[in-house]
Design a protein around this motif. Structure first.
Motif, PDB file in Angstrom:
ATOM      1  N   GLU A  85       0.839  -1.202   0.000  1.00  0.00           N
ATOM      2  CA  GLU A  85       0.000   0.000   0.000  1.00  0.00           C
ATOM      3  C   GLU A  85       0.872   1.249   0.000  1.00  0.00           C
ATOM      4  OE1 GLU A  85      -0.525   2.175   2.770  1.00  0.00           O
ATOM      5  OE2 GLU A  85       0.953   1.143   4.002  1.00  0.00           O
ATOM      6  N   GLU A  86       0.248   2.401  -0.222  1.00  0.00           N
ATOM      7  CA  GLU A  86       0.978   3.632  -0.519  1.00  0.00           C
ATOM      8  C   GLU A  86       1.890   4.070   0.614  1.00  0.00           C
ATOM      9  OE1 GLU A  86       0.083   8.089  -2.320  1.00  0.00           O
ATOM     10  OE2 GLU A  86      -1.555   6.837  -1.586  1.00  0.00           O
ATOM     11  N   GLN A  87       1.487   3.868   1.859  1.00  0.00           N
ATOM     12  CA  GLN A  87       2.296   4.312   2.996  1.00  0.00           C
ATOM     13  C   GLN A  87       3.451   3.365   3.297  1.00  0.00           C
ATOM     14  OE1 GLN A  87       1.386   7.269   3.994  1.00  0.00           O
ATOM     15  NE2 GLN A  87      -0.469   7.185   2.723  1.00  0.00           N
ATOM     16  N   ALA A 336       8.276  -3.335 -12.302  1.00  0.00           N
ATOM     17  CA  ALA A 336       8.077  -2.008 -12.889  1.00  0.00           C
ATOM     18  C   ALA A 336       7.405  -1.084 -11.880  1.00  0.00           C
ATOM     19  CB  ALA A 336       7.228  -2.103 -14.153  1.00  0.00           C
ATOM     20  N   GLU A 337       7.855   0.176 -11.863  1.00  0.00           N
ATOM     21  CA  GLU A 337       7.191   1.189 -11.044  1.00  0.00           C
ATOM     22  C   GLU A 337       5.805   1.484 -11.582  1.00  0.00           C
ATOM     23  OE1 GLU A 337       8.940   4.909 -10.145  1.00  0.00           O
ATOM     24  OE2 GLU A 337      10.814   4.044  -9.389  1.00  0.00           O
ATOM     25  N   ASP A 383       9.478   4.161  -2.942  1.00  0.00           N
ATOM     26  CA  ASP A 383      10.466   4.368  -1.886  1.00  0.00           C
ATOM     27  C   ASP A 383      10.779   3.092  -1.117  1.00  0.00           C
ATOM     28  OD1 ASP A 383       7.975   4.188  -0.770  1.00  0.00           O
ATOM     29  OD2 ASP A 383       8.167   5.920   0.549  1.00  0.00           O
ATOM     30  N   HIS A 384      10.068   1.997  -1.398  1.00  0.00           N
ATOM     31  CA  HIS A 384      10.328   0.716  -0.745  1.00  0.00           C
ATOM     32  C   HIS A 384      10.255  -0.410  -1.775  1.00  0.00           C
ATOM     33  CE1 HIS A 384       9.524   2.958   2.965  1.00  0.00           C
ATOM     34  NE2 HIS A 384      10.135   1.975   3.603  1.00  0.00           N
ATOM     35  N   LEU A 385      11.053  -1.443  -1.537  1.00  0.00           N
ATOM     36  CA  LEU A 385      11.020  -2.656  -2.339  1.00  0.00           C
ATOM     37  C   LEU A 385      10.686  -3.835  -1.443  1.00  0.00           C
ATOM     38  CD1 LEU A 385      14.275  -2.358  -4.509  1.00  0.00           C
ATOM     39  CD2 LEU A 385      11.969  -1.664  -5.120  1.00  0.00           C
ATOM     40  N   LEU A 386       9.843  -4.720  -1.919  1.00  0.00           N
ATOM     41  CA  LEU A 386       9.607  -6.002  -1.274  1.00  0.00           C
ATOM     42  C   LEU A 386      10.150  -7.057  -2.220  1.00  0.00           C
ATOM     43  CD1 LEU A 386       6.368  -7.241   0.477  1.00  0.00           C
ATOM     44  CD2 LEU A 386       7.642  -8.714  -1.059  1.00  0.00           C
ATOM     45  N   ALA A 397      13.458  -3.377   1.531  1.00  0.00           N
ATOM     46  CA  ALA A 397      14.534  -2.394   1.353  1.00  0.00           C
ATOM     47  C   ALA A 397      13.937  -1.022   1.120  1.00  0.00           C
ATOM     48  CB  ALA A 397      15.431  -2.786   0.191  1.00  0.00           C
ATOM     49  N   ARG A 398      14.619  -0.007   1.642  1.00  0.00           N
ATOM     50  CA  ARG A 398      14.254   1.371   1.359  1.00  0.00           C
ATOM     51  C   ARG A 398      15.059   1.854   0.163  1.00  0.00           C
ATOM     52  NH1 ARG A 398      11.865   5.814   3.588  1.00  0.00           N
ATOM     53  NH2 ARG A 398      11.277   4.642   5.447  1.00  0.00           N
ATOM     54  N   LEU A 399      14.376   2.440  -0.801  1.00  0.00           N
ATOM     55  CA  LEU A 399      15.007   2.889  -2.038  1.00  0.00           C
ATOM     56  C   LEU A 399      14.931   4.408  -2.127  1.00  0.00           C
ATOM     57  CD1 LEU A 399      16.259   2.184  -4.826  1.00  0.00           C
ATOM     58  CD2 LEU A 399      13.929   2.045  -5.716  1.00  0.00           C
ATOM     59  N   HIS A 400      16.063   5.039  -2.355  1.00  0.00           N
ATOM     60  CA  HIS A 400      16.137   6.483  -2.574  1.00  0.00           C
ATOM     61  C   HIS A 400      16.499   6.692  -4.047  1.00  0.00           C
ATOM     62  CE1 HIS A 400      16.192   7.212   1.812  1.00  0.00           C
ATOM     63  NE2 HIS A 400      16.937   6.122   1.851  1.00  0.00           N
ATOM     64  N   ASN A 401      15.510   7.050  -4.823  1.00  0.00           N
ATOM     65  CA  ASN A 401      15.695   7.210  -6.268  1.00  0.00           C
ATOM     66  C   ASN A 401      14.784   8.341  -6.734  1.00  0.00           C
ATOM     67  OD1 ASN A 401      16.485   6.722  -8.917  1.00  0.00           O
ATOM     68  ND2 ASN A 401      14.931   5.149  -9.232  1.00  0.00           N
ATOM     69  N   GLU A 402      15.155   9.555  -6.361  1.00  0.00           N
ATOM     70  CA  GLU A 402      14.261  10.696  -6.548  1.00  0.00           C
ATOM     71  C   GLU A 402      14.186  11.177  -7.989  1.00  0.00           C
ATOM     72  OE1 GLU A 402      12.256  12.023  -4.317  1.00  0.00           O
ATOM     73  OE2 GLU A 402      12.901  10.558  -2.835  1.00  0.00           O
ATOM     74  N   HIS A 403      15.296  11.154  -8.691  1.00  0.00           N
ATOM     75  CA  HIS A 403      15.324  11.799 -10.016  1.00  0.00           C
ATOM     76  C   HIS A 403      15.991  10.906 -11.059  1.00  0.00           C
ATOM     77  CE1 HIS A 403      14.144  15.348  -7.778  1.00  0.00           C
ATOM     78  NE2 HIS A 403      15.212  15.232  -7.025  1.00  0.00           N
TER      79      HIS A 403
END
Length: 748
Positions: A85-87, A336-337, A383-386, A397-403
Motif C-alpha cells: 500500500e501507498e504508505q 516495474a514502477e 520508496d520501498h522494495l519487497l 529495502a528502502r530505495l532512494h531514487n528521486e530523479h
C-alpha cells in the motif's frame, strides 16, 4: 606679510579659515568611498549567492540513488503476487492456495486473511496503482478483487491503516477457461481477459453495467475469441487500452504480437525474436503507461520494446534500447514502477539492478548476499522494495531514487520517446494523462533562446550602431539633444506592453501583409540614399531654407513613402505571385510552415526593446572620443569618413563592444516578449516563420505549476542555471575582449 601670502594662495586661506569644513569634506569622501565599495561588494555577493542557490537546488538531480535493506523475515508459502500500500506499512500476498494475506511490511506479521476457497493458477493486476487484481483459479474462473486501505487518525494516537477487500465488478467469478497464464486489463466500463494454455488462447471482453434499483454491478460478455498459438505461451501481457496482447515463449525467445482491438477478430501482427541465437527469455514486464515492455534474455541483455506505426498505418514492435543485466547470472524477475519508466531486474545471484528506460540510465546496482531473488514488488511511491527469494524469505529495502529521469543524454541528447517515430529533442513536462512520459530536453529551449537573441540582434545591431554613429559624430548638437533622450526613453517602455502589441497587433498585421513586410526590407534602405540624392538635386533656395544639421529629419518623408508603397503593393503582389496567400504558398510550395506568432515578430519586437541599450552605450562611447584625436586627424588631411573609420571607431570599440554584449544579454534573458509573441512551441527549427520557446519563457510559464522538490521543479532551476552560466561566460569573454581593445587603442 602672512595675510599677503594667504591671499596669493586661496587654498591655504580656505584651510586656515575653514579647517572643520575641510575635515567634513574628507569625511564625506571617505563615506562615499566606503559606501560605493560596500555597494559593489554587495552586488558581487548577491550574484554569487544567486549562483550557489541555483546550484543548491539543482545538485539533488545528480545525487546517486541508494538502497538499504531494512527488514528480513521468512515467509514459507507459495506466493503468486505481492502488493504494497501507498504508505509502505502494509503488504498483500496472494497465495496459490487461494488465500489473500495482509501483513505488516516491517515484521511480516499477518493483519488480515481472506480465502477465495479455491486454488489459484495465476494473478495479475488490472491497472497498476489502483489495487484491482484478477486471479485465475484451477476451474478456469477469474476472480476480480480490489485491495483498499482506510487511513484513520485517532485523537492522540498514531495513524492506523485498515485493509479491506472489495469487488469492483461484482463478486461472481467469470468463466474464461482453464489455463496456466492470465492477462487482464480493465477500466471503469470494459474488461478484457486472456487465458493461455497448451492448446492456445482464449479471450473474452465484457462490459460493466450498474443496476438502477440497487446499484449492483454485473458484467455482460459482448465478444469472445479462441485461437491456436504458434507455441506454448509462458507469459501474457496486455496494454491498458486493451488493444494489444503479447504472448511470450521463454524457451524459444519468441514474442507473438496480437491485435485485439476488434474482438472477436484477433490478428497476429508480428513474431519477434527477443534474443540472439538460441538464448531463452527469462522474464518480461510492461512499464508504466503500458506502451513499452522490457524483456530479459539468457544472453545477458535487457531490452525495451514498443510498437510504432509505419507509413501504411500498420503497427510493428521495435527494439528501442538495451541495457546490461546486473550480473552474469540469469535475470529471474522484472519489476516495474507504477508511475515512472523505472524498472528493476533481479537475478539468481541476488543482484538488483535499477534502471530508468527513457534516460537509458542504469541508476543503481546492489546485491543481497546468498539470496536467489525470484520476485517482489515496488511500493506505489517507489520508496520501498519487497523482494522474495527462492527459499521463501522476504527482504524489505528502502530505495532512494528521486530523479532517475535526469541524465546528460536526456537533457541534451536525442531520446527515442514512446510512440515517437524516431529519436528527437523534446520538452514536454506535463500532460493530461497520468501515464505521461516526461520529456526534459533542454536542447530546444536553449536553441530557442539563441534563436530569439539572433533575430533580435540581427534587427537591432545595424539600426542601433548606425544610429549611434550618426548621432554622436555627424548630427548637429541641437538635434542630438532631442534624438538621444527620445531613444533612451524607449528603454523605459515595459516589455509586457511590447509583447502585448507584438502578439495581438504586429503578428496578425505581418500575416496579412507578409509580402509588404518583406518589401519593406528592400524599399526602406533604398529610399534613404534615393531621398538624399533627390535632396542634393533640389533647388538651392529650398536646401538653404533648412537649418544646417537638420537635413536628416527630412529622411522621414522617403521612409514613410517607402512604407506606404510596400504595404500598398502587398495585396497585389500576393495575389499575382502567391495565389492570394503567401503563408499558404510557403507551406504548400516551399514546405516552409508559417506560424502567426513567429521569429520574425519576436525579432522586430525584441529588437525594438534592445535598440535603446545598444544605441545609448555606443553613442556615449563614440561621443566620448577625445576631440583632439578627431581634430588632429582632420588637420592632417583625412576626411570625416576616414577619421571615423580609422580613429573614432577603434578608440570607441571597447564601449561599443560593451553595448553589444549588454544588448545580447538582455535579448537572451528577455521573458515577456517571447512569452507573448511566440507560440511557445519548443521546437528546433531555424525557420524565421516558426515559433520557439526560450529558457526564460519556459521558467515563467511552468514554475507556478511545478511541484516543489520534483524533478520538473529542479530542472527549471537547472534551466535558470544554464541561462546564468551562459550570460556569465558571454559577459566574461566580452570583458576580456573589451580590456584588450582598451589596451590596444589606449595610446591613441
Amino acid at each position: 606679510m602672512n595675510n599677503s601670502h594667504a591671499a596669493d594662495h586661496p587654498a591655504e586661506l580656505f584651510t586656515a579659515a575653514k579647517p572643520g569644513l575641510l575635515r567634513w569634506r574628507y569625511a564625506k569622501d571617505r563615506m562615499a568611498t566606503v559606501g560605493v565599495t560596500i555597494g559593489g561588494l554587495s552586488v558581487i555577493l548577491a550574484v554569487v549567492l544567486i549562483f550557489f542557490y541555483l546550484l543548491w537546488v539543482v545538485l539533488p538531480l545528480f545525487k546517486p540513488a541508494s538502497m538499504e535493506v531494512e527488514h528480513e523475515y521468512p515467509a514459507r508459502d507459495e506466493t503468486l503476487l505481492y502488493a504494497v500500500e501507498e504508505q509502505a506499512e502494509l503488504a498483500l500476498r496472494v497465495q496459490r492456495d487461494g488465500s489473500l494475506d495482509f501483513f505488516d511490511l516491517d515484521s511480516g506479521q499477518s493483519r488480515l486473511r481472506r480465502e477465495l476457497g479455491v486454488p489459484l493458477v495465476a494473478v495479475t493486476e488490472l491497472d497498476a496503482g489502483a489495487g484491482r487484481l484478477a486471479a485465475l483459479d484451477v476451474n478456469g474462473q477469474v476472480h476480480l478483487i480490489r485491495h483498499r486501505y482506510r487511513l484513520d487518525y485517532p485523537e492522540g494516537e498514531a495513524r492506523t491503516i485498515t485493509p479491506r477487500l472489495t469487488y469492483p465488478f461484482g463478486d461472481v467469478p467469470i468463466t474464461v477457461g482453464k489455463g496456466q497464464q492470465l492477462a487482464a486489463r480493465g477500466d471503469e466500463n470494459t474488461l478484457t481477459l486472456a487465458v493461455a494454455d497448451r492448446r492456445g488462447l482464449s479471450l473474452r471482453r465484457l462490459e460493466k453495467s450498474t443496476s438502477f434499483l440497487d446499484d449492483s454491478v454485473s458484467l455482460e460478455s459482448f465478444a469472445e475469441a479462441s485461437l491456436q498459438a504458434p507455441r506454448v505461451l509462458d507469459q501474457l501481457l496486455m496494454d491498458p487500452l486493451q488493444q494489444w496482447l503479447y504472448g511470450i515463449n521463454y524457451a524459444s525467445g519468441q514474442l507473438f504480437y496480437y491485435d485485439i482491438r476488434r474482438l472477436p477478430e484477433v490478428q497476429l501482427l508480428q513474431t519477434v525474436e527477443l534474443t540472439v541465437g538460441s538464448a531463452p527469455v527469462t522474464a518480461a514486464t510492461m512499464l508504466a503507461g503500458g506502451i513499452s515492455l522490457v524483456t530479459a534474455g539468457g544472453d545477458g541483455r535487457l531490452q525495451q520494446w514498443f510498437p510504432l506505426r509505419d507509413p501504411q498505418g500498420n503497427y510493428t514492435l521495435h527494439q528501442i534500447r538495451g541495457f546490461a543485466a546486473p550480473s552474469a547470472s540469469p535475470v529471474t524477475a522484472l519489476l516495474a514502477e507504477h508511475n515512472r519508466r523505472t524498472f528493476i531486474a533481479l537475478d539468481a545471484a541476488g543482484h538488483i539492478g535499477v534502471y530508468y528506460a527513457t534516460s537509458e540510465r542504469e541508476v543503481l546496482t546492489r546485491s543481497i548476499a546468498g539470496a536467489e531473488l525470484v520476485g517482489g514488488t515496488i511500493a506505489p511511491r517507489a520508496d520501498h522494495l519487497l523482494l522474495a527469494d527462492a527459499d521463501g524469505g522476504i527482504h524489505v529495502a528502502r530505495l532512494h531514487n528521486e530523479h532517475p529521469e535526469v541524465s546528460w543524454k536526456a537533457l541534451w541528447g536525442k531520446i527515442w520517446y514512446e510512440s515517437y517515430p524516431e529519436p528527437d529533442h523534446v520538452w514536454q513536462s506535463s500532460s493530461a494523462s497520468s501515464d505521461h512520459e516526461p520529456k526534459f530536453s533542454l536542447a530546444p529551449l536553449s536553441f530557442g533562446t539563441l534563436k530569439a537573441a539572433f533575430y533580435a540582434m540581427l534587427f537591432a545591431i545595424p539600426l542601433a550602431i548606425a544610429g549611434a554613429i550618426y548621432t554622436a559624430y555627424f548630427m548637429s548638437a541641437q538635434m542630438r539633444q532631442m534624438v538621444k533622450p527620445t531613444i533612451e526613453i524607449m528603454e523605459a517602455l515595459p516589455t509586457v506592453i511590447l509583447g502585448f502589441l507584438a502578439g495581438l497587433w504586429l503578428a496578425p498585421f505581418i500575416e496579412n501583409f507578409l509580402p509588404g513586410t518583406l518589401l519593406l526590407i528592400l524599399l526602406v534602405p533604398f529610399s534613404m540614399p534615393l531621398g538624399g540624392w533627390l535632396w542634393s538635386r533640389a533647388p538651392a533656395g529650398l536646401r538653404y531654407a533648412v537649418p544646417d544639421g537638420w537635413e536628416p529629419a527630412l529622411l522621414i518623408v522617403p521612409v514613410l513613402i517607402a512604407c506606404a508603397i510596400a504595404l500598398l503593393l502587398s495585396q497585389p503582389v500576393e495575389a499575382a505571385l502567391f495565389g492570394g496567400s503567401m503563408p499558404h504558398w510557403l507551406d504548400t510550395q516551399m514546405g516552409i510552415s508559417y506560424d502567426q506568432r513567429n521569429s520574425l515578430v519576436v525579432g522586430l519586437a525584441m529588437g525594438f526593446a534592445v535598440i535603446p541599450t545598444i544605441f545609448s552605450i555606443t553613442e556615449d562611447a563614440i561621443f566620448s572620443v577625445p576631440k583632439h584625436l578627431t581634430q588632429g586627424s582632420l588637420a592632417l588631411g583625412a576626411s570625416r569618413w576616414q577619421t571615423l573609420v580609422r580613429v573614432v571607431l577603434p578608440t570607441a570599440s571597447p564601449g561599443m563592444f560593451s553595448g553589444l554584449m549588454i544588448g545580447l544579454g538582455r535579448a537572451v534573458g528577455e521573458t515577456m516578449i517571447v512569452l507573448m509573441a511566440t507560440g511557445n512551441t519548443p521546437i528546433m527549427d531555424m525557420n524565421i516563420f516558426e515559433g520557439f520557446r526560450t529558457l526564460s519563457a519556459n521558467i515563467a510559464v511552468e514554475m507556478p505549476e511545478s511541484e516543489v522538490g520534483s524533478t520538473h521543479y529542479r530542472i527549471l532551476f537547472l534551466a535558470g542555471l544554464v541561462l546564468f552560466m551562459f550570460t556569465f561566460v558571454v559577459n566574461t569573454l566580452a570583458e576580456i575582449v573589451r580590456q584588450r581593445l582598451r589596451g590596444k587603442y589606449s595610446s591613441l
